[in-house]
Design a protein around this motif. Structure first.
Motif, mmCIF file in Angstrom:
data_model
loop_
_atom_site.group_PDB
_atom_site.id
_atom_site.type_symbol
_atom_site.label_atom_id
_atom_site.label_comp_id
_atom_site.label_asym_id
_atom_site.label_seq_id
_atom_site.Cartn_x
_atom_site.Cartn_y
_atom_site.Cartn_z
ATOM 1 N N TYR A 145 -35.373 30.397 -18.175
ATOM 2 C CA TYR A 145 -34.809 31.653 -18.698
ATOM 3 C C TYR A 145 -35.959 32.531 -19.147
ATOM 4 N N ARG A 146 -36.000 33.749 -18.610
ATOM 5 C CA ARG A 146 -37.112 34.670 -18.885
ATOM 6 C C ARG A 146 -38.459 33.997 -18.583
ATOM 7 N N SER A 180 -26.824 35.680 -15.726
ATOM 8 C CA SER A 180 -27.513 36.217 -14.553
ATOM 9 C C SER A 180 -29.015 35.959 -14.584
ATOM 10 N N ARG A 181 -29.571 35.631 -15.762
ATOM 11 C CA ARG A 181 -31.010 35.397 -15.883
ATOM 12 C C ARG A 181 -31.369 33.917 -15.879
ATOM 13 N N SER A 183 -31.993 30.425 -14.125
ATOM 14 C CA SER A 183 -32.379 29.898 -12.811
ATOM 15 C C SER A 183 -32.825 28.450 -12.972
#
Length: 295
Positions: A145-146, A180-181, A183
Motif C-alpha cells: 500500500y503506497r 484501489s491502492r 496491490s
C-alpha cells in the motif's frame, strides 16, 4: 416542495420493511403488502421474487421467512440490509442470489456502507473476495500500500460514498486503506483475535477517519438548504442543535480531521458558515480568499 427518495432507496427500504414483518412472524399476503406500501400487487410479486429463497410461500398464498432466517435477524441487520441493497451495483456479484448472499454476509458483519452517493464502480472480484474472506476468517493479510509492504489485521470492508476501504489494524493502530491502492495481496493462514474496542470504534464511526480524539464543530445552515440537512445527516456525527426563527439550523458535527468538514463546507458556500471553532472558520475563510484571488 417534497422530494421523493431515489427508486433504489425506495426499493431497498421496502424490502427491508417486508423482511422486518416476516421476521416478527407476520404472514402477509401480496394484496396486503401492496395496499400498505401503495404499490401494485405486481410490484410486490417482483419484490418477493427478488428475496428468492429468503421467503417461502404458504399454501394459502401468504408468505413467511425461511426457517434458517426466522427470528435471527436483528433491527441493525435489516438497517444494514437496506443500505447495502440500495447500492447493489457496488458489488462484484449482481446475480439473482445477491440478496440471499447479502443477508448471510450481514450475519458475519464483514461489510459496511456509508452514504448513498456512489460511482458506478465494481471492485475486482478476486481481490475483493479475498479480503472479504480474510475479514470473515479473521486472517492476517500481507499487501503493498503506497509502495510499502504491510501486515494487517483486517476488520471490515467499508464503502464510503462509492469508495471501498479496508478497515484494518497495523501494529495495533486502526487505519483505513483505499481498496484501489492495494496491490500484491496475500491472505495468510495466520489468524488473529479481534479487539472488541476496535470493532466498536468501526461500528460507531460514520466515516473512514478513525480517531478517538474528536473536535466538535458548530455550523450555521441557511434556510434555503436546511431541508437537505433535516432529511439526511450530511456531516460526520451530525446532530441538530436548534432551529432558527429564519428557518435555518445550527448543527453540530464531530470530526477527526479537517478534511472531513472543509470540502463539505466549501460545497455549500455561501449558505453554510462555521460558528465554532474559530480556527476552523478562519481556515475556511482562507481557502475561500485564496480561491477568489486566483480568479
Amino acid at each position: 416542495m417534497s422530494v421523493d427518495p431515489p427508486k433504489h432507496e425506495m426499493l431497498a427500504n421496502r424490502l427491508a420493511e417486508i423482511l422486518l414483518k416476516l421476521n416478527l412472524d407476520e404472514r402477509p399476503s401480496r394484496q396486503e403488502l401492496a395496499a400498505e406500501f401503495k404499490v401494485t400487487e405486481r410490484t410486490i410479486y417482483r419484490d418477493l421474487n427478488r428475496l428468492g429463497s429468503i421467503v417461502e410461500q404458504l399454501p394459502d398464498g401468504r408468505y413467511q421467512l425461511a426457517s434458517e432466517y426466522r427470528g435471527k435477524l436483528k433491527p441493525k441487520d435489516l438497517q444494514s440490509f437496506a443500505q447495502l441493497a440500495g447500492v447493489e451495483q457496488l458489488f462484484p456479484d449482481a446475480s439473482p442470489q445477491f440478496l440471499v448472499a447479502l443477508l448471510d454476509t450481514l450475519c458475519q458483519g464483514s461489510l459496511l456502507v456509508h452514504g448513498h452517493q456512489y460511482e458506478r464502480f465494481k471492485p475486482h472480484d478476486k481481490s475483493f473476495d479475498l479480503l472479504n474472506e480474510a475479514v470473515t476468517g479473521q486472517r492476517i493479510c500481507r499487501l503493498t500500500y503506497r509502495d510499502k509492504p504491510r501486515e494487517l489485521h483486517p476488520y471490515r470492508l467499508i464503502n464510503k460514498n462509492g469508495i471501498w476501504y479496508l478497515a484494518a489494524t497495523e501494529q495495533g493502530q486502526l487505519k483505513a486503506f483505499a481498496f484501489s491502492r492495494i496491490s500484491q495481496l496475500s491472505v495468510t493462514e495466520q489468524t488473529f483475535t479481534p479487539d472488541a474496542t476496535i470493532q466498536a470504534n468501526i461500528e460507531n464511526e460514520d466515516d473512514i477517519w478513525f480517531s478517538r480524539e474528536k473536535t466538535e464543530v458548530l455550523l450555521s445552515i441557511a434556510p434555503e438548504i436546511a431541508y437537505y440537512f433535516r432529511r439526511r445527516k450530511l456531516l460526520p456525527k451530525q446532530e441538530l442543535v436548534r432551529e432558527l426563527e429564519s428557518g435555518g439550523l445550527i448543527v453540530s458535527s464531530q470530526i477527526s480531521h479537517v478534511d472531513q468538514i472543509l470540502p463539505l463546507a466549501q460545497f455549500w458556500l455561501p449558505r453554510i458558515r462555521v460558528v465554532e471553532p474559530a480556527w476552523l472558520r478562519e481556515r475556511l475563510e482562507t481557502v475561500l480568499r485564496d480561491y477568489l484571488e486566483q480568479k
